[in-house]
Design a protein around this motif. Structure first.
Motif, PDB file in Angstrom:
ATOM      1  N   UNK A   1       8.327  -1.343  -9.266  1.00 61.71           N
ATOM      2  CA  UNK A   1       8.619  -0.398  -7.978  1.00 61.71           C
ATOM      3  C   UNK A   1       8.231  -1.252  -6.495  1.00 61.71           C
ATOM      4  N   UNK A   2       9.601  -0.882  -5.354  1.00 63.74           N
ATOM      5  CA  UNK A   2       8.839  -1.606  -4.185  1.00 63.74           C
ATOM      6  C   UNK A   2       8.119  -0.096  -3.191  1.00 63.74           C
ATOM      7  N   UNK A   3       7.774  -0.584  -2.570  1.00 64.92           N
ATOM      8  CA  UNK A   3       7.146   0.832  -1.643  1.00 64.92           C
ATOM      9  C   UNK A   3       7.477   0.050   0.136  1.00 64.92           C
ATOM     10  N   UNK A   4       7.506   1.480   0.873  1.00 62.99           N
ATOM     11  CA  UNK A   4       7.509   0.990   2.061  1.00 62.99           C
ATOM     12  C   UNK A   4       5.941   0.854   2.686  1.00 62.99           C
ATOM     13  N   UNK A   5       6.012  -0.670   2.987  1.00 67.46           N
ATOM     14  CA  UNK A   5       4.601  -0.675   3.777  1.00 67.46           C
ATOM     15  C   UNK A   5       4.151   0.148   4.694  1.00 67.46           C
ATOM     16  N   UNK A   6       5.326   0.497   5.212  1.00 66.45           N
ATOM     17  CA  UNK A   6       5.216   1.174   6.641  1.00 66.45           C
ATOM     18  C   UNK A   6       4.599   2.445   6.913  1.00 66.45           C
ATOM     19  N   UNK A   7       4.975   3.186   5.511  1.00 60.65           N
ATOM     20  CA  UNK A   7       4.558   4.228   4.632  1.00 60.65           C
ATOM     21  C   UNK A   7       2.885   4.095   3.201  1.00 60.65           C
ATOM     22  N   UNK A   8       3.272   3.983   2.755  1.00 60.62           N
ATOM     23  CA  UNK A   8       1.977   2.921   1.799  1.00 60.62           C
ATOM     24  C   UNK A   8       0.920   2.039   2.872  1.00 60.62           C
ATOM     25  N   UNK A   9       1.543   1.267   3.649  1.00 65.85           N
ATOM     26  CA  UNK A   9       0.264   0.673   4.052  1.00 65.85           C
ATOM     27  C   UNK A   9      -0.469   1.946   5.084  1.00 65.85           C
ATOM     28  N   UNK A  10      -0.244   2.740   5.756  1.00 68.28           N
ATOM     29  CA  UNK A  10      -0.554   3.359   7.108  1.00 68.28           C
ATOM     30  C   UNK A  10      -2.194   3.864   6.801  1.00 68.28           C
ATOM     31  N   UNK A  11      -2.755   3.982   5.664  1.00 69.42           N
ATOM     32  CA  UNK A  11      -3.990   4.180   5.420  1.00 69.42           C
ATOM     33  C   UNK A  11      -3.800   3.560   3.948  1.00 69.42           C
ATOM     34  N   UNK A  12      -5.435   2.942   4.149  1.00 70.15           N
ATOM     35  CA  UNK A  12      -5.691   2.249   2.849  1.00 70.15           C
ATOM     36  C   UNK A  12      -6.921   1.749   2.202  1.00 70.15           C
ATOM     37  N   UNK A  13      -6.765   1.880   0.886  1.00 73.68           N
ATOM     38  CA  UNK A  13      -8.856   1.160   0.586  1.00 73.68           C
ATOM     39  C   UNK A  13      -8.616   0.144   0.136  1.00 73.68           C
ATOM     40  N   UNK A  14      -9.402  -0.924   0.883  1.00 73.84           N
ATOM     41  CA  UNK A  14      -9.561  -2.670   1.036  1.00 73.84           C
ATOM     42  C   UNK A  14      -9.963  -2.879  -0.091  1.00 73.84           C
ATOM     43  N   UNK A  15      -9.978  -3.990  -0.977  1.00 72.93           N
ATOM     44  CA  UNK A  15     -10.404  -4.634  -1.782  1.00 72.93           C
ATOM     45  C   UNK A  15     -11.536  -5.064  -1.935  1.00 72.93           C
ATOM     46  N   UNK A  16     -12.754  -4.854  -2.767  1.00 73.95           N
ATOM     47  CA  UNK A  16     -13.970  -4.372  -2.629  1.00 73.95           C
ATOM     48  C   UNK A  16     -14.505  -5.017  -3.952  1.00 73.95           C
ATOM     49  N   UNK A  17     -15.410  -6.285  -4.257  1.00 73.81           N
ATOM     50  CA  UNK A  17     -14.897  -6.790  -5.050  1.00 73.81           C
ATOM     51  C   UNK A  17     -16.580  -5.779  -5.742  1.00 73.81           C
ATOM     52  N   UNK A  18     -16.356  -6.168  -7.607  1.00 69.02           N
ATOM     53  CA  UNK A  18     -17.393  -5.382  -7.819  1.00 69.02           C
ATOM     54  C   UNK A  18     -16.982  -3.637  -8.233  1.00 69.02           C
ATOM     55  N   UNK A  19     -16.324  -3.097  -6.787  1.00 66.61           N
ATOM     56  CA  UNK A  19     -15.866  -1.838  -6.902  1.00 66.61           C
ATOM     57  C   UNK A  19     -14.729  -1.518  -7.152  1.00 66.61           C
ATOM     58  N   UNK A  20     -13.217  -2.404  -6.446  1.00 61.38           N
ATOM     59  CA  UNK A  20     -11.775  -1.234  -6.665  1.00 61.38           C
ATOM     60  C   UNK A  20     -10.678  -1.945  -8.357  1.00 61.38           C
ATOM     61  N   UNK A  21     -12.588  -1.483  -9.087  1.00 57.24           N
ATOM     62  CA  UNK A  21     -10.843  -2.403 -10.751  1.00 57.24           C
ATOM     63  C   UNK A  21     -10.603  -0.991 -10.307  1.00 57.24           C
ATOM     64  N   UNK A  22      -9.538  -1.042 -11.785  1.00 57.67           N
ATOM     65  CA  UNK A  22      -8.846  -0.167 -12.277  1.00 57.67           C
ATOM     66  C   UNK A  22      -8.904   0.806 -12.050  1.00 57.67           C
ATOM     67  N   UNK A  23     -10.314   1.599 -12.747  1.00 55.90           N
ATOM     68  CA  UNK A  23     -10.990   2.676 -13.166  1.00 55.90           C
ATOM     69  C   UNK A  23     -11.439   3.415 -11.696  1.00 55.90           C
ATOM     70  N   UNK A  24     -11.538   2.947 -10.827  1.00 54.96           N
ATOM     71  CA  UNK A  24     -11.774   2.701  -9.073  1.00 54.96           C
ATOM     72  C   UNK A  24     -10.539   3.500  -8.331  1.00 54.96           C
ATOM     73  N   UNK A  25      -9.443   3.312  -8.858  1.00 59.71           N
ATOM     74  CA  UNK A  25      -8.345   3.047  -8.514  1.00 59.71           C
ATOM     75  C   UNK A  25      -7.512   4.235  -8.913  1.00 59.71           C
ATOM     76  N   UNK A  26      -7.564   3.932 -10.610  1.00 61.70           N
ATOM     77  CA  UNK A  26      -7.532   5.906 -10.659  1.00 61.70           C
ATOM     78  C   UNK A  26      -8.199   6.621 -10.081  1.00 61.70           C
ATOM     79  N   UNK A  27      -9.501   7.152 -10.015  1.00 58.58           N
ATOM     80  CA  UNK A  27     -10.105   7.776  -9.312  1.00 58.58           C
ATOM     81  C   UNK A  27      -9.014   8.272  -7.772  1.00 58.58           C
ATOM     82  N   UNK A  28      -9.453   6.919  -7.088  1.00 60.93           N
ATOM     83  CA  UNK A  28      -9.181   7.519  -5.811  1.00 60.93           C
ATOM     84  C   UNK A  28      -7.390   7.843  -5.879  1.00 60.93           C
ATOM     85  N   UNK A  29      -6.939   7.484  -6.736  1.00 61.06           N
ATOM     86  CA  UNK A  29      -5.561   7.935  -6.663  1.00 61.06           C
ATOM     87  C   UNK A  29      -5.364   9.376  -6.882  1.00 61.06           C
TER      88      UNK A  29
END
Length: 343
Positions: A1-29
């Motif tokens: 799946x491709x995405x438009x960074x100009x849209x998706x990257x407009x606001x993002x959640x940073x990579x954070x060690x021990x925090x942004x695992x896939x369960x955290x990302x599911x929650x954020x989504x």
């Protein structure tokens, strides 16, 4: 799946060690349909010599999602970027900003800013083997040097290799004498350095990271730059994400409530336990900020943090978390678990 960074990257959640695992990302989504989400940094060594599935598996619901790599050898980066694309990530990001001594011993992270040609070689090696965007996250400088020319030359050299997107943490990385936590607080924020980069490289996509904790700050930065990356505030106060789609992406406001998001996470926890034998506390830890600032939030967190309840179905734990406390707010006394019917 491709995405438009100009849209998706407009606001993002940073990579954070021990925090942004896939369960955290599911929650954020569940909170934002449009924000770009990043993995924790995954080292090339972990992928080449370790369990690829354990490091790269993610939920389809997470898209758009970017894989952040840590490494410095172009051949290894290319190998791992190819893994990332094969697993379905929408972007490959190279970490040139982490200041930890462990990362420095691996000769990657922020110390790579001193070797822009090596970074450029790594970027080119990745771009040669993947069709998804390759981006770089970096600092404005290393140690106590305050030269704009240093970061300008870094961006210029790496962009010549084909990198079009830079996420800039607007602090220096002090490689000695500060812990990673102190490196997020002690070096001064210098947003103007990032704004100047955008003025000098208008053709590049420049996003900013560092010290951004309010919607007003995001809006102000989007007036100067192409994107904003939010770190710890997104983790500690996740309900903020529920306003992002309307505020920053021009999308209709979501209809979710804190309770509906919590309930969806309960379903996810139950599915993870059934499919993988994963105890619910490993997932629930990521949503402990969901009721931040609300009456009763402390006791709610206590219930969801209580490992003595780990044998209960998460639906029962949710019922306990919302039950009136006979002992009053701020105590650890819990009501007896109700008897609930569930499959």
């Amino acid at each position: 799946m491709k995405y438009d960074y100009q849209r998706a990257g407009r606001v993002s959640v940073a990579p954070m060690m021990d925090w942004t695992d896939r369960h955290c990302r599911y929650f954020h989504r569940l909170l934002s349909r449009h924000a770009l989400l990043y993995t924790e940094m995954v080292t090339t060594g972990a992928l080449i010599h370790g369990d690829v599935a354990r490091h790269l598996q993610f939920n389809d619901q997470e898209h758009p999602v970017a894989l952040q790599l840590g490494g410095s050898e172009p051949a290894d980066l290319a190998h791992c970027a190819k893994f990332g694309e094969q697993w379905g990530y929408d972007e490959i990001n190279l970490n040139c900003g982490c200041p930890s001594e462990r990362v420095q011993r691996g000769t990657f992270g922020a110390c790579l800013m001193a070797e822009p040609q090596l970074v450029a070689d790594g970027v080119k090696a990745m771009l040669d083997v993947v069709s998804v965007p390759v981006t770089v996250k970096h600092r404005i400088g290393i140690d106590k040097g305050e030269s704009y020319e240093f970061v300008r030359d870094f961006v210029g050299t790496v962009s010549e290799a084909g990198c079009n997107t830079f996420i800039v943490h607007a602090r220096n990385a002090w490689l000695k004498g500060l812990s990673p936590k102190e490196n997020r607080e002690v070096p001064p924020l210098r947003y103007e350095m990032v704004h100047r980069l955008k003025r000098e490289f208008p053709q590049l996509t420049i996003a900013i990271n560092g010290g951004i904790t309010t919607g007003e700050q995001v809006t102000a930065q989007l007036g100067e730059l192409d994107g904003v990356m939010v770190g710890r505030e997104a983790y500690h106060n996740p309900w903020w994400l529920a306003s992002w789609d309307e505020a920053f992406f021009g999308a209709a406001a979501g209809e979710q409530t804190r309770e509906s998001v919590e309930s969806a996470m309960v379903d996810y926890m139950a599915a993870q336990a059934t499919a993988h034998g994963r105890p619910w506390p490993t997932v629930a830890r990521h949503m402990l900020g969901l009721r931040h600032g609300l009456p009763g939030a402390r006791r709610w967190r206590q219930v969801w943090s209580d490992h003595k309840l780990k044998t209960l179905h998460p639906r029962e734990v949710m019922a306990l978390a919302h039950a009136p406390s006979p002992a009053g707010e701020g105590t650890t006394a819990l009501p007896q678990p109700p008897v609930l019917a569930h499959a």
